[in-house]
Scaffold this active site. Sequence first.
Site, PDB file in Angstrom:
ATOM      1  N   ILE A 111       0.822  -1.204   0.000  1.00 48.41           N
ATOM      2  CA  ILE A 111       0.000   0.000   0.000  1.00 48.41           C
ATOM      3  C   ILE A 111       0.861   1.261   0.000  1.00 48.41           C
ATOM      4  O   ILE A 111       1.980   1.259   0.505  1.00 48.41           O
ATOM      5  CB  ILE A 111      -0.987  -0.023   1.195  1.00 48.41           C
ATOM      6  CG1 ILE A 111      -2.003   1.115   1.092  1.00 48.41           C
ATOM      7  CG2 ILE A 111      -0.257  -0.037   2.518  1.00 48.41           C
ATOM      8  CD1 ILE A 111      -3.198   0.990   2.028  1.00 48.41           C
ATOM      9  N   CYS A 112       0.313   2.311  -0.583  1.00 44.91           N
ATOM     10  CA  CYS A 112       0.844   3.670  -0.547  1.00 44.91           C
ATOM     11  C   CYS A 112       2.206   3.774  -1.236  1.00 44.91           C
ATOM     12  O   CYS A 112       2.320   3.592  -2.433  1.00 44.91           O
ATOM     13  CB  CYS A 112       0.872   4.152   0.898  1.00 44.91           C
ATOM     14  SG  CYS A 112       0.997   5.940   1.078  1.00 44.91           S
ATOM     15  N   HIS A 113       3.271   4.077  -0.492  1.00 50.73           N
ATOM     16  CA  HIS A 113       4.626   4.173  -1.045  1.00 50.73           C
ATOM     17  C   HIS A 113       5.338   2.817  -1.064  1.00 50.73           C
ATOM     18  O   HIS A 113       6.457   2.716  -1.566  1.00 50.73           O
ATOM     19  CB  HIS A 113       5.464   5.169  -0.232  1.00 50.73           C
ATOM     20  CG  HIS A 113       5.075   6.595  -0.437  1.00 50.73           C
ATOM     21  ND1 HIS A 113       4.002   7.169   0.210  1.00 50.73           N
ATOM     22  CD2 HIS A 113       5.607   7.562  -1.223  1.00 50.73           C
ATOM     23  CE1 HIS A 113       3.890   8.430  -0.162  1.00 50.73           C
ATOM     24  NE2 HIS A 113       4.852   8.702  -1.025  1.00 50.73           N
ATOM     25  N   PHE A 132       0.412   5.337  -3.973  1.00 50.94           N
ATOM     26  CA  PHE A 132       0.281   6.764  -3.755  1.00 50.94           C
ATOM     27  C   PHE A 132       0.655   7.426  -5.089  1.00 50.94           C
ATOM     28  O   PHE A 132       1.585   6.977  -5.766  1.00 50.94           O
ATOM     29  CB  PHE A 132       1.214   7.212  -2.621  1.00 50.94           C
ATOM     30  CG  PHE A 132       0.877   8.566  -2.094  1.00 50.94           C
ATOM     31  CD1 PHE A 132      -0.206   8.751  -1.252  1.00 50.94           C
ATOM     32  CD2 PHE A 132       1.646   9.672  -2.447  1.00 50.94           C
ATOM     33  CE1 PHE A 132      -0.526  10.000  -0.770  1.00 50.94           C
ATOM     34  CE2 PHE A 132       1.332  10.928  -1.964  1.00 50.94           C
ATOM     35  CZ  PHE A 132       0.245  11.097  -1.125  1.00 50.94           C
ATOM     36  N   SER A 160      -2.917  -0.845  -3.027  1.00 54.19           N
ATOM     37  CA  SER A 160      -3.854   0.245  -2.765  1.00 54.19           C
ATOM     38  C   SER A 160      -3.086   1.548  -2.648  1.00 54.19           C
ATOM     39  O   SER A 160      -1.865   1.548  -2.495  1.00 54.19           O
ATOM     40  CB  SER A 160      -4.665  -0.010  -1.489  1.00 54.19           C
ATOM     41  OG  SER A 160      -5.664  -0.980  -1.718  1.00 54.19           O
TER      42      SER A 160
END
Length: 189
Positions: A111-113, A132, A160
């Site tokens: 997720i994200c970074h 992200f 995500s």
Amino acid sequence: MSLQGKTIAILIAPRGTEEPEFTKPRDALLAAGATVTVVGLEAGEAETVNNDLDPAGKYPVDKVIDGLSASDFDGLVIPGGSVGADKLRGSEAVVGFVRDFFQQAKPVGVICHGPWTLVEADVVKGRKLTSFPTVKTDIRNAGGEWVDAEVVVDKGLVTSRNPKDLPAFCAKIVEEFAEGRHPDQARSA
């Protein structure tokens, strides 16, 4: 879905992993019956952050990355936080550990970074994923297809964008970990 009998590794970086991106997946996996092993760069405790800046909770590291093998786990979660993700991708041991999950066709949630670690492990080419938004150019440069979606699944890889996507992310990682190995994942690693 039950993850009874499954052991899932979740990475944590010292002073940099985004707290909800660590705690929410961990809690979802535990609630589904998995054994969760917190894997860190250093022994002791790792402090998480909120919004990449504010100190949050401290969590015990169950195992240090050095010498660990993907063979000991059924799946892997890589939380985000730009500082934490950068520290993780800077570790050769982490990068090798991540690559091994793909070579062994085991499901991975990121997720994200966190996809920075995937880029470093050279497992993005030919895959569809999200992250992200500031990571999209890195993903594209590594041969991946970046999409702006709440959750994306590609051959056992679940991605995500940010903490707002955590409910969908957590539900999907539990599902993918319950399914187990994804043979197509190893072919594209």
